[in-house]
Scaffold this motif. Structure first.
Motif, PDB file in Angstrom:
ATOM      1  N   SER A  33       0.754  -1.130   0.032  1.00 16.46           N
ATOM      2  CA  SER A  33      -0.016   0.043   0.092  1.00 16.46           C
ATOM      3  C   SER A  33       1.023   1.393  -0.018  1.00 16.46           C
ATOM      4  CB  SER A  33      -1.196   0.066   1.217  1.00 16.46           C
ATOM      5  OG  SER A  33      -2.098  -0.875   0.907  1.00 16.46           O
ATOM      6  N   GLY A  53      -5.348   3.492   0.360  1.00 18.80           N
ATOM      7  CA  GLY A  53      -5.283   2.340   0.770  1.00 18.80           C
ATOM      8  C   GLY A  53      -5.318   2.445   2.225  1.00 18.80           C
ATOM      9  N   THR A  55      -7.199   3.626   4.619  1.00 18.06           N
ATOM     10  CA  THR A  55      -8.306   3.341   5.579  1.00 18.06           C
ATOM     11  C   THR A  55      -8.513   1.964   5.515  1.00 18.06           C
ATOM     12  OG1 THR A  55      -9.530   5.232   4.644  1.00 18.06           O
ATOM     13  CG2 THR A  55     -11.023   3.531   5.541  1.00 18.06           C
ATOM     14  N   ARG A  56      -8.185   1.192   4.571  1.00 20.12           N
ATOM     15  CA  ARG A  56      -8.139  -0.271   4.638  1.00 20.12           C
ATOM     16  C   ARG A  56      -7.105  -0.732   5.708  1.00 20.12           C
ATOM     17  NH1 ARG A  56      -6.706  -1.230  -0.260  1.00 20.12           N
ATOM     18  NH2 ARG A  56      -4.455  -1.470   0.400  1.00 20.12           N
ATOM     19  N   GLN A  57      -6.046  -0.322   5.498  1.00 16.36           N
ATOM     20  CA  GLN A  57      -5.097  -0.640   6.098  1.00 16.36           C
ATOM     21  C   GLN A  57      -5.194  -0.241   7.806  1.00 16.36           C
ATOM     22  OE1 GLN A  57      -3.834  -2.768   4.252  1.00 16.36           O
ATOM     23  NE2 GLN A  57      -1.633  -2.527   4.639  1.00 16.36           N
TER      24      GLN A  57
END
Length: 293
Positions: A33, A53, A55-57
């Motif tokens: 990311s 990326g 927010t996902r991480q």
């Protein structure tokens, strides 16, 4: 001013550092990311940079966007800011109740205003239909114009240090001094005396790194290959240089981060750290996404 407790992550006994995204450059990749780092200390979650990326991480690390107490932006290249607007939106939609502090160089305020403007139709619709407050009232912007302490409380002090990342005039590294240990995140920088001072005797230095011999494959076929190659050489720290930086700063541990190139599977962890070990006698770690240091 310390971020409000309502935004705080669950309390812990130690200062934790989690590398959320470790690939340098704006191009997305399935291997890593884009840049983002999470520090958990004193019950508060701090985010450094907000690339694609993030927010996902962040969710993968166990922290919700609305639990963040403060966000620090090192500089305004898109791989460090692209998800700032969506992250602030997700914090608001997830239940943010008290202001979140966002620090970074100018034009940070204009950038955040523009990000809210881009989503304003959606925001206004939800404010009217769902009774939500104005998210702009939940963001406190702190533009950094010079090196110095930018946040201080009983259990943490955050210091910004100007670094060298041309052509940008305003780019910063951050040092987090807590009751448990000291962490320095270089941001994007060429070898820079100011960073050496900021990182002096830190427990952990998280430093960007570039492998020069891999650049031809990275830029092959690009119409701007010559200009991009010159930019990369002028504005980043090489695998040969980063160990000397850590040694001169007398840090305890060197963590390589913001890899350029960060999406070349032919480069092994040992290839990244070999040169750094020649100049630095401490522990050298090749960062990877979601690694806790």
């Amino acid at each position: 001013m310390m971020p409000d407790a309502a935004n705080s992550a669950p309390a812990g006994n130690e200062t934790r550092l989690i590398l959320l995204g470790t690939k340098g450059g704006p191009r997305p990749s399935p291997l890593r990311s884009n840049p983002a780092n999470l520090i958990l200390s004193g019950g508060t979650a701090y985010l450094v940079d907000c690339g694609y990326g993030t927010t996902r991480q962040l969710l993968a690390s166990g922290v919700q966007p609305h639990e963040l107490g403060a966000i620090f932006i090192t500089h305004h290249h898109s791989d460090h800011t692209l998800e700032l607007g969506p992250l602030l939106y997700h914090a608001w939609i997830g239940g943010l109740r008290s202001p979140i502090d966002v620090f970074g160089p100018p034009p940070l305020a204009a950038l955040i205003d523009g990000l809210f403007a881009a989503f304003w139709f959606e925001i206004a619709t939800r404010m009217q239909d769902e009774g939500r407050g104005n998210p702009q009232h939940l963001v406190r912007v702190h533009e950094i114009g010079a090196s110095g302490v930018v946040l201080e409380a009983a259990d943490i002090r955050v210091t910004a240090g100007r670094v060298h990342h041309p052509p940008l005039q305003d780019a910063y590294a951050y040092r987090f001094d807590t009751t448990h240990r000291s962490l320095v995140l270089s941001g994007d920088t060429a070898v820079c005396p100011d960073l050496l001072g900021l990182a002096r005797r830190a427990d952990v230095l998280v430093h960007e790194v570039m492998r020069v011999e891999s650049l031809p494959r990275l830029i092959a076929g690009l119409p701007n290959a010559r200009e991009l190659h010159a930019h990369l050489l002028a504005s980043h720290t090489t695998t040969e240089q980063v160990g000397a930086v850590a040694s001169q700063a007398e840090v305890g541990t060197l963590v390589l981060n913001h890899f350029v190139p960060g999406d070349d599977p032919a480069i092994t962890e040992e290839m990244w750290i070999a040169s750094a070990r020649e100049a630095f006698g401490g522990l050298v770690i090749a960062g990877r996404d979601l690694l806790e240091v």
